[in-house]
Design a protein around this motif. Structure first.
Motif, PDB file in Angstrom:
ATOM      1  N   SER A 218       0.849  -1.184   0.000  1.00  0.00           N
ATOM      2  CA  SER A 218       0.000   0.000   0.000  1.00  0.00           C
ATOM      3  C   SER A 218       0.888   1.238   0.000  1.00  0.00           C
ATOM      4  O   SER A 218       2.081   1.175   0.341  1.00  0.00           O
ATOM      5  CB  SER A 218      -0.887   0.011   1.247  1.00  0.00           C
ATOM      6  N   SER A 275      -5.271  -2.749  -0.677  1.00  0.00           N
ATOM      7  CA  SER A 275      -4.637  -3.149   0.580  1.00  0.00           C
ATOM      8  C   SER A 275      -4.971  -2.171   1.694  1.00  0.00           C
ATOM      9  O   SER A 275      -5.303  -2.568   2.821  1.00  0.00           O
ATOM     10  CB  SER A 275      -3.122  -3.258   0.398  1.00  0.00           C
ATOM     11  N   ARG A 283       0.580  -7.502  -0.141  1.00  0.00           N
ATOM     12  CA  ARG A 283       0.409  -8.917  -0.469  1.00  0.00           C
ATOM     13  C   ARG A 283       1.730  -9.512  -0.942  1.00  0.00           C
ATOM     14  O   ARG A 283       2.499  -8.862  -1.659  1.00  0.00           O
ATOM     15  CB  ARG A 283      -0.635  -9.084  -1.587  1.00  0.00           C
TER      16      ARG A 283
END
Length: 400
Positions: A218, A275, A283
């Motif tokens: 993110s 995210s 991830r």
């Protein structure tokens, strides 16, 4: 098939269902009742790796063979609406679920029996949603995404080098390797771990075999690592709800538990991306995991990474900057990477290519050496014939 370059068009399949979506109560609902055969360690499931780095295989659902992708980033398994196994008369409305790219409409279908390797699940059900081929990493769509509800009660042993996986009892340690933490988040109900980037802990990270990228962060997580000065460009990926444009860079070092990896691609989502929306740092996808033999055992709290032959090989990089999708007899430009030769030459999304160095685009383009023009050595000149009859040349250059 060689690994796709870090800039390749990759699928991102992560689907989080509202808790109320999945029926709760006795074992015949929700996740059903799963049992392992006594010889489950011998019941390997063969798979092929799609062009988007995903594990594609066949299982049996209610006496029907269905094609599936192993997807630990899905909180509850998903059946395609157009699958022969999806009986429209038995599907009930499930509202919407959060997916990469936005929200998707879902339904619910009760099931009787599912068989996968040494595992048999009785009862339970599957989520029903549209599964477009582009979001599953191939020109060929699949019937199903196999998620956390089916696999998490066992240890999942993925042997990427030999294209096979198996489900075995939790607690076993069938081979040595670097250990990393792993659990199932109670709210998101997906596999999660942690990493260290530039000396800073990044967590939680969804461990997502359905995500074709290596590492995705993110914007807040990326900023916290203070890695923003790395050379970067842009790339595009596809989720169940549509395309996502991200920043792309190469991390010099990534640490996952006891394992230190070098030259790892990282994609940074735009502010307010998926995210960030679901409250995770990012991830860890199959673009990274495929370099190892991987044991995912959330009940034992661990992931085991045993390096394969590709573990320390630097990722391939685009030297053209054109990200294309394959259509019958042609390539369609889906994204022009920032700062690339293609961007300098004025290429635009939506343009189509019918010839490469005066040869037609083959049907097996993604797996053929014809596609190597996009990662050619710097200085290589490629003739690209557009479908409107014009021709352009593109000179390869390293740009990130």
């Amino acid at each position: 098939m060689p690994r796709p370059p870090s800039s390749a068009l990759l699928p991102l399949i992560l689907l989080l269902l509202p808790a109320a979506t999945v029926p709760q109560g006795n074992g015949a609902q929700g996740d059903g009742i799963a049992t392992l055969a006594p010889d489950s360690d011998t019941r390997w499931v063969p798979f092929d790796l799609t062009p988007g780095n995903q594990i594609r295989f066949t299982l049996t659902l209610d006496a029907r063979p269905v094609t599936a992708i192993l997807d630990t980033g899905v909180s509850h398994s998903v059946l395609a609406r157009n699958s022969p196994a999806a009986d429209p008369k038995r599907i009930t409305d499930g509202g919407q679920a959060t997916a990469i790219g936005g929200m998707v409409a879902i339904g619910w279908l009760p099931t009787d029996r599912l068989t996968l390797g040494g595992l048999t699940r009785r009862g339970g059900g599957v989520t029903v949603a549209d599964l477009p081929a582009l979001a599953t990493g191939s020109a060929r769509a699949v019937d199903m995404l196999v998620g956390r509800d089916i696999t998490a009660g066992q240890a999942l042993d993925i042997d990427y080098a030999n294209h096979r996986f198996r489900l075995i009892p939790s607690g076993q340690l069938p081979y040595p390797g670097a250990l990393a933490p792993l659990g199932i988040s109670p709210g998101r109900r997906v596999y999660e771990s942690a990493a260290t980037v530039a000396g800073r802990r990044v967590a939680p990270l969804v461990v997502d075999t359905g995500d074709g990228a290596a590492l995705t962060l993110s914007t807040p997580a990326w900023r916290a690592t203070r890695s923003r000065d790395l050379p970067s460009t842009t790339t595009i990926s596809f989720g169940l709800a549509g395309p996502v444009t991200s920043t792309l860079a190469i991390l010099p070092v990534l640490r996952i538990g006891e394992r230190t990896a070098h030259n790892v691609e990282v994609r940074v989502e735009p502010p307010g991306g998926f995210s960030e929306t679901i409250g995770v740092a990012g991830r860890l996808g199959s673009g990274f995991l495929q370099n190892y033999r991987v044991l995912l055992d959330p009940s034992a709290g661990r992931m085991v990474l045993s390096p394969g032959p590709q573990a320390d090989v630097p990722p391939l990089r685009s030297t053209s900057g054109l990200l294309v999708g394959l259509e019958p007899g042609k390539l369609k430009v889906l994204h022009v990477m920032r700062g690339s030769p293609a961007a300098t030459d004025g290429w635009q999304g939506g343009e189509t290519i019918c010839r490469i160095n005066d040869a037609p685009v083959p049907a097996d383009y993604a797996g053929s050496t014809v596609a190597d023009w996009s990662i050619a050595a710097p200085g290589t000149v490629t003739r690209l014939g557009l479908c409107d009859g014009s021709t352009r040349t593109l000179t390869a250059r390293r740009f990130y």
